[in-house]
Enzyme design. Structure first.
Site, PDB file in Angstrom:
ATOM      1  N   GLY A  30       0.837  -1.189   0.000  1.00  0.00           N
ATOM      2  CA  GLY A  30       0.000   0.000   0.000  1.00  0.00           C
ATOM      3  C   GLY A  30       0.872   1.239   0.000  1.00  0.00           C
ATOM      4  N   GLN A  79       2.949   9.997   1.134  1.00  0.00           N
ATOM      5  CA  GLN A  79       4.251   9.312   1.125  1.00  0.00           C
ATOM      6  C   GLN A  79       5.070   9.641  -0.119  1.00  0.00           C
ATOM      7  OE1 GLN A  79       2.422   5.250   2.158  1.00  0.00           O
ATOM      8  NE2 GLN A  79       4.390   5.232   3.194  1.00  0.00           N
ATOM      9  N   CYS A  86       6.036   0.234   7.369  1.00  0.00           N
ATOM     10  CA  CYS A  86       5.614   1.364   6.538  1.00  0.00           C
ATOM     11  C   CYS A  86       6.792   1.762   5.666  1.00  0.00           C
ATOM     12  CB  CYS A  86       5.204   2.528   7.446  1.00  0.00           C
ATOM     13  SG  CYS A  86       4.668   3.983   6.527  1.00  0.00           S
ATOM     14  N   LEU A  87       6.527   2.006   4.388  1.00  0.00           N
ATOM     15  CA  LEU A  87       7.618   2.376   3.476  1.00  0.00           C
ATOM     16  C   LEU A  87       8.272   3.692   3.887  1.00  0.00           C
ATOM     17  CD1 LEU A  87       6.026   1.398   0.022  1.00  0.00           C
ATOM     18  CD2 LEU A  87       7.710   0.121   1.366  1.00  0.00           C
ATOM     19  N   HIS A 116      -4.280   1.052   7.595  1.00  0.00           N
ATOM     20  CA  HIS A 116      -2.964   1.707   7.624  1.00  0.00           C
ATOM     21  C   HIS A 116      -2.926   2.880   6.627  1.00  0.00           C
ATOM     22  CE1 HIS A 116       1.606   1.494   7.861  1.00  0.00           C
ATOM     23  NE2 HIS A 116       1.414   2.223   6.782  1.00  0.00           N
ATOM     24  N   GLU A 117      -3.401   2.625   5.404  1.00  0.00           N
ATOM     25  CA  GLU A 117      -3.321   3.660   4.358  1.00  0.00           C
ATOM     26  C   GLU A 117      -4.294   4.810   4.627  1.00  0.00           C
ATOM     27  OE1 GLU A 117      -0.755   3.535   2.605  1.00  0.00           O
ATOM     28  OE2 GLU A 117      -0.328   1.445   3.060  1.00  0.00           O
ATOM     29  N   HIS A 121      -2.890   7.148   7.033  1.00  0.00           N
ATOM     30  CA  HIS A 121      -1.917   8.065   6.411  1.00  0.00           C
ATOM     31  C   HIS A 121      -2.603   9.354   5.931  1.00  0.00           C
ATOM     32  CE1 HIS A 121       2.103   6.407   6.123  1.00  0.00           C
ATOM     33  NE2 HIS A 121       1.670   5.248   5.705  1.00  0.00           N
TER      34      HIS A 121
HETATM   35 NI    NI Z   1       2.658   3.419   5.660  1.00  0.00          NI
END
Ligand code: NI
Length: 171
Positions: free
Chosen positions: A47, A52, A94-95, A136-137, A140
């Site tokens: 995701g 991000q 998380c990226l 999670h997304e 964000h």
């Molecule tokens: Ni993330």
């Protein structure tokens, strides 16, 4: 198609509530979505949310098959969780916070309403990994990171480690 650079923890865009998308079906929006999928696949994530990649808009892409199954590609614009059921605990990363993974409690099952790229209303239901990715997304898009779901002790420990990495120029 171009992979974009991923914003890392410490950048305020990650902790800012995103603006709703108001124009749909545009070339600009399509290009952003294609580039976000590309960025997510290169980084091996399931995701990726617009903040991000430095864009403070309520837009996220998800693919729990990591590019293996095109039918799993989801584009969610201005999403809201309308139903949450049960609970699950699982490891999450998380990226934007590379190298850190922790157990996070999430709802086991969620229903999300959103717009698609053309502005049509869509509804997505998810369990297990998809439910986790959706929560999670969507977090964000409200400036919330998985760190916010940890105990203050764990959160501070990770923040201190990241600060050290930042000072050393390794972040
Ligand atoms: Ni993330």
């Amino acid at each position: 198609m171009a992979a974009l650079s991923i914003v890392k923890y410490g950048d305020s865009v990650l902790e800012t509530k995103c603006e709703p998308v108001t124009s749909f079906g545009t070339l600009e929006l399509r290009k952003l979505v294609v580039d976000m999928f590309e960025t997510m696949y290169v980084a091996r994530g399931v995701g990726l949310a617009a903040p991000q990649v430095g864009v403070s808009s309520q837009l996220t892409v998800i693919d729990t098959s990591s590019g293996e199954d095109p039918s799993k590609q989801l584009v969610l614009i201005n999403p809201t969780i309308v139903k949450r059921e049960g609970s699950q605990i699982g490891e999450e990363g998380c990226l934007s916070i590379p190298g850190f993974r922790e157990d996070v409690r999430r709802a086991a099952h969620v229903v999300v309403r959103a717009k698609d790229i053309d502005g049509n209303d869509i509804e997505v239901e998810g369990e297990e990994l998809l439910a986790r990715a959706l929560q999670h997304e969507i977090d964000h898009l409200h400036g919330i990171l998985f760190l916010n779901h940890l105990s203050p002790l764990k959160r501070d420990l990770i923040r201190r480690k990241i600060k050290k990495l930042q000072k050393a120029g390794d972040w």
